[in-house]
Write a protein that holds these residues in place. Sequence first.
Motif, PDB file in Angstrom:
ATOM      1  N   MET A   1      14.730  -4.812 -10.275  1.00 27.76           N
ATOM      2  CA  MET A   1      13.420  -4.186  -9.664  1.00 27.76           C
ATOM      3  C   MET A   1      13.904  -1.923  -9.670  1.00 27.76           C
ATOM      4  N   LYS A   2      12.950  -1.625 -10.620  1.00 27.37           N
ATOM      5  CA  LYS A   2      13.206  -0.671 -10.368  1.00 27.37           C
ATOM      6  C   LYS A   2      11.948   0.313  -9.000  1.00 27.37           C
ATOM      7  N   MET A   3      13.178   1.652  -8.481  1.00 30.07           N
ATOM      8  CA  MET A   3      12.224   2.474  -7.136  1.00 30.07           C
ATOM      9  C   MET A   3      11.802   3.462  -8.326  1.00 30.07           C
ATOM     10  N   TYR A   4      11.208   3.780  -7.892  1.00 24.98           N
ATOM     11  CA  TYR A   4      10.605   5.595  -8.411  1.00 24.98           C
ATOM     12  C   TYR A   4      10.618   6.579  -7.316  1.00 24.98           C
ATOM     13  N   PRO A  90      -1.214  -1.918  -2.925  1.00 31.24           N
ATOM     14  CA  PRO A  90      -1.441  -2.285  -4.637  1.00 31.24           C
ATOM     15  C   PRO A  90      -0.208  -2.192  -4.355  1.00 31.24           C
ATOM     16  N   TYR A  91       0.747  -1.557  -3.968  1.00 31.92           N
ATOM     17  CA  TYR A  91       2.921  -1.861  -4.443  1.00 31.92           C
ATOM     18  C   TYR A  91       3.086  -2.497  -4.066  1.00 31.92           C
ATOM     19  N   ARG A  92       4.248  -2.945  -4.739  1.00 30.27           N
ATOM     20  CA  ARG A  92       5.699  -3.703  -4.074  1.00 30.27           C
ATOM     21  C   ARG A  92       6.225  -3.498  -2.997  1.00 30.27           C
ATOM     22  N   MET A  93       6.495  -2.022  -3.004  1.00 38.51           N
ATOM     23  CA  MET A  93       6.602  -1.237  -1.878  1.00 38.51           C
ATOM     24  C   MET A  93       6.456   0.730  -1.823  1.00 38.51           C
ATOM     25  N   TRP A  94       6.485   1.202  -0.325  1.00 35.31           N
ATOM     26  CA  TRP A  94       5.720   2.656  -0.081  1.00 35.31           C
ATOM     27  C   TRP A  94       6.321   3.128   0.874  1.00 35.31           C
ATOM     28  N   HIS A  95       7.085   3.805   0.498  1.00 34.37           N
ATOM     29  CA  HIS A  95       7.312   4.519   1.817  1.00 34.37           C
ATOM     30  C   HIS A  95       7.244   5.895   1.675  1.00 34.37           C
ATOM     31  N   HIS A  96       6.797   6.868   3.013  1.00 36.80           N
ATOM     32  CA  HIS A  96       6.474   7.998   2.073  1.00 36.80           C
ATOM     33  C   HIS A  96       6.610   8.742   3.599  1.00 36.80           C
ATOM     34  N   VAL A 116       8.090   1.099  -5.226  1.00 42.34           N
ATOM     35  CA  VAL A 116       7.957   0.010  -6.427  1.00 42.34           C
ATOM     36  C   VAL A 116       6.810  -0.485  -6.695  1.00 42.34           C
ATOM     37  N   LEU A 117       6.825  -0.842  -8.080  1.00 42.65           N
ATOM     38  CA  LEU A 117       5.389  -1.338  -8.601  1.00 42.65           C
ATOM     39  C   LEU A 117       5.304  -2.929  -8.676  1.00 42.65           C
ATOM     40  N   PRO A 118       4.725  -3.859  -8.676  1.00 40.80           N
ATOM     41  CA  PRO A 118       4.846  -5.064  -8.688  1.00 40.80           C
ATOM     42  C   PRO A 118       4.321  -5.732 -10.317  1.00 40.80           C
ATOM     43  N   PRO A 121       8.291  -6.688 -15.545  1.00 39.37           N
ATOM     44  CA  PRO A 121       8.001  -5.486 -16.571  1.00 39.37           C
ATOM     45  C   PRO A 121       6.457  -5.360 -16.883  1.00 39.37           C
ATOM     46  N   LEU A 122       5.978  -6.162 -16.922  1.00 39.61           N
ATOM     47  CA  LEU A 122       4.182  -5.331 -16.794  1.00 39.61           C
ATOM     48  C   LEU A 122       4.231  -4.205 -16.178  1.00 39.61           C
TER      49      LEU A 122
END
Length: 153
Positions: A1-4, A90-96, A116-118, A121-122
């Motif tokens: 899992m990649k967090m941005y 739309p996100y796997r995770m969103w924390h603002h 984190v995007l859903p 790899p896509l």
Amino acid sequence: MKMYLMKQEQLLPLSPEQAWEFFVHPGNLPRITPPNLGFKITGELPDKMHAGMIVTYTVTPFLGMAVNWVTEITHMQEPYFFVDEQRFGPYRMWHHQHIFTETPQGTLMTDLVHYVLPFGPLGRVAAPLVARRVRGIFDYRREALARELGFPV
């Protein structure tokens, strides 16, 4: 899992209390959201934001497809910060995190968005496009805040 992470700072020539007064009213959110996002609040909103508040809306982030989004205000310390977190969307995770820091010039508003995007790899393949889209939303917001609150960008 990649967090941005997306970080943006904006100096508002206001006190933290004055800045807070704008942001505490959830009905102001559409005024600082780009029209091309198709942002529509779908649920009832209280007059003022509070911890535990749920906000439901739809957005059309890509290809004109409407997506339901549900966020919760999870933390709040007036007039210094509040946090909204995605519960469904739309996100796997969103924390603002919205942070308001008093400075001699006004209030430094800092937005920290961890997401984190859903789609595994896509999602990582789409990450640069999503990052540009998220950045564009906050760039629009920077200009909209200046216009709404009456100060230069």
